[in-house]
Design a protein around this motif. Structure first.
Motif, PDB file in Angstrom:
ATOM      1  N   ASP A  12      -8.277   1.685  -2.569  1.00 55.59           N
ATOM      2  CA  ASP A  12      -7.529   0.168  -2.811  1.00 55.59           C
ATOM      3  C   ASP A  12      -8.343  -0.629  -3.865  1.00 55.59           C
ATOM      4  O   ASP A  12      -7.492  -0.990  -4.972  1.00 55.59           O
ATOM      5  CB  ASP A  12      -7.337  -0.651  -1.513  1.00 55.59           C
ATOM      6  N   GLU A  49       2.248   0.827  -9.515  1.00 55.25           N
ATOM      7  CA  GLU A  49       2.106   2.057  -9.514  1.00 55.25           C
ATOM      8  C   GLU A  49       2.022   2.903 -10.726  1.00 55.25           C
ATOM      9  O   GLU A  49       1.304   4.036 -11.309  1.00 55.25           O
ATOM     10  CB  GLU A  49       3.608   2.847  -9.080  1.00 55.25           C
ATOM     11  N   ALA A  95      -1.835   2.959 -11.061  1.00 59.29           N
ATOM     12  CA  ALA A  95      -2.283   3.936 -10.325  1.00 59.29           C
ATOM     13  C   ALA A  95      -2.175   5.464 -11.039  1.00 59.29           C
ATOM     14  O   ALA A  95      -2.971   6.237 -10.792  1.00 59.29           O
ATOM     15  CB  ALA A  95      -1.681   3.684  -8.924  1.00 59.29           C
ATOM     16  N   HIS A 141       0.927  -1.247   0.122  1.00 59.47           N
ATOM     17  CA  HIS A 141       0.080  -0.042  -0.053  1.00 59.47           C
ATOM     18  C   HIS A 141       0.888   1.483  -0.059  1.00 59.47           C
ATOM     19  O   HIS A 141       0.481   2.056  -0.906  1.00 59.47           O
ATOM     20  CB  HIS A 141      -0.908  -0.119   1.256  1.00 59.47           C
ATOM     21  N   PHE A 147      -8.305   1.823  -7.668  1.00 63.11           N
ATOM     22  CA  PHE A 147      -7.169   2.685  -8.344  1.00 63.11           C
ATOM     23  C   PHE A 147      -6.802   1.731  -9.245  1.00 63.11           C
ATOM     24  O   PHE A 147      -6.488   2.094 -10.206  1.00 63.11           O
ATOM     25  CB  PHE A 147      -5.875   2.632  -7.240  1.00 63.11           C
ATOM     26  N   CYS A 148      -7.348   0.290  -9.432  1.00 59.61           N
ATOM     27  CA  CYS A 148      -6.837  -0.528 -10.379  1.00 59.61           C
ATOM     28  C   CYS A 148      -8.396  -0.967 -11.044  1.00 59.61           C
ATOM     29  O   CYS A 148      -8.145  -1.958 -11.964  1.00 59.61           O
ATOM     30  CB  CYS A 148      -6.052  -1.830 -10.049  1.00 59.61           C
ATOM     31  N   LEU A 173      -2.089   5.829  -5.524  1.00 55.84           N
ATOM     32  CA  LEU A 173      -3.409   5.366  -5.035  1.00 55.84           C
ATOM     33  C   LEU A 173      -3.877   5.965  -3.798  1.00 55.84           C
ATOM     34  O   LEU A 173      -4.852   6.413  -3.796  1.00 55.84           O
ATOM     35  CB  LEU A 173      -3.001   3.887  -4.638  1.00 55.84           C
TER      36      LEU A 173
END
Length: 351
Positions: free
Chosen positions: A159, A333, A336, A106, A162-163, A112
């Motif tokens: 969480d 990353e 994100a 995280h 973001f994806c 994110l």
């Protein structure tokens, strides 16, 4: 959550499970754990094996090591680096493949966490305070409500979104988090994106497994010290199971309401052996608690033998574990960053 909301979530879960069977490549999963200690058999039976199965079916998988979330209900992070690498070792030993599943920490993905600000504008204080996890953790911690704990559901929304995960495997107790994430996605699209779908509304893929209790008869929890770690030796496992609570009735029956401790041990053995707990109870007959415990010890140690052997070799190479984690961090990353760019464009902040 209302009964209607729960029923709707269960129906969506069924539809998504059917879709995964037909077209797994259409879906993206987000799942993960907080690195507060070694994973235990409850994780293995209720979630870890299912994650691997979804990966093997072809579902694109993101697996979060939620290190920032450790401090939502405690004063310090503890041995967080060791705990993070321990989680990663269990993930790899269980069959999660870094080539097919993005495993990341995280705290290593700042983009994110930057989603938290716009997402916080989409929820009310009352909504956050109604969240069952926030209420339960507040009672358990016996401390004033921190801003981080209050906004925990928004952390989880970030969480997941973001994806742009559309599948989140959870137990029924985690449904409120997924429902809150659906609300955040819906409100963002309406308020900032003029109704366009920047974020999908994720579906909870509900796990119907029986809740695994600890050896003391309470919910299995690392903080309670009542767990059987995946990394435990066979002797440690046997010692813990022999201490597990049962009852004085010699004849084995599977009755979760009337005999929860006996039912729990039967459920554990069933999970590792692939045999219905009712059948195991019938086979044990009047053997009593000692025969039941012997069965459970054998089931766990046989079921985890290969996992433990793989884990032992994997855990020795910390440099390799760190390399795998850093590669996963970089992949997460990049995803994100792309999502944050879309968010800035939707909010007219792309300058």
């Amino acid at each position: 959550m209302t009964i209607t909301t729960v029923d709707a979530a269960i129906e969506r879960s069924r539809e998504t499970a059917a879709s995964i069977e037909q077209e797994p490549g259409r879906h993206r999963m987000l799942t993960g754990d907080r690195p507060t200690g070694d994973l235990h058999i409850g994780h293995y039976l209720s979630s870890l094996r299912n994650r691997v199965a979804l990966q093997e079916r072809g579902v694109e998988s993101f697996v979060l090591i939620a290190d920032y979330q450790v401090i939502t209900d405690r004063d310090s992070v503890g041995q967080i680096k060791d705990n993070t690498l321990s989680l990663l070792a269990d993930y790899l030993a269980a069959g999660l493949d870094p080539a097919r599943s993005t495993i990341f920490a995280h705290s290593a993905v700042p983009q994110l966490n930057q989603l938290m600000l716009p997402f916080l504008s989409l929820v009310t204080q009352a909504e956050l305070q109604r969240n069952p996890t926030v209420k339960d953790e507040l009672v358990a911690s016996r401390r004033p409500l921190s801003g981080l704990l209050l906004t925990y559901p928004v952390h989880q929304a970030a969480d997941i979104l973001f994806c742009k995960a559309d599948v989140v495997p959870v137990g029924k107790d985690q449904l409120p988090h997924v429902e809150q994430t659906r609300v955040v996605a819906r409100r963002f699209n309406a308020r900032y994106a003029a109704g366009a779908e920047v974020f999908p509304e994720p579906t909870a893929l509900i796990n119907d497994h029986q809740l695994i209790l600890g050896v003391d008869g309470q919910k299995m929890s690392k903080s309670r010290g009542n767990v059987i770690r995946l990394a435990a030796t066979e002797d440690e496992t046997a010692k813990l199971i022999r201490k597990a609570r049962t009852d004085s009735e010699p004849t084995m029956t599977y009755e979760p309401e009337r005999r929860p401790e006996v039912a729990n041990l039967l459920t554990i053995a069933s999970g590792f052996m692939g045999v219905a707990p009712e059948t195991l109870a019938d086979d044990l007959g009047s053997g009593g608690g000692s025969a039941l415990k012997a069965l459970v010890i054998e089931a766990i140690n046989e079921g985890l033998r290969a996992h433990r052997e793989r884990r032992q070799g994997i855990a020795k190479d910390r440099a390799e574990l760190l390399q795998i984690l850093r590669a996963g961090n970089a992949k997460a990353e990049a995803v994100a960053d792309h999502t944050l760019t879309e968010v800035r464009q939707a909010m007219s902040m792309d300058y």
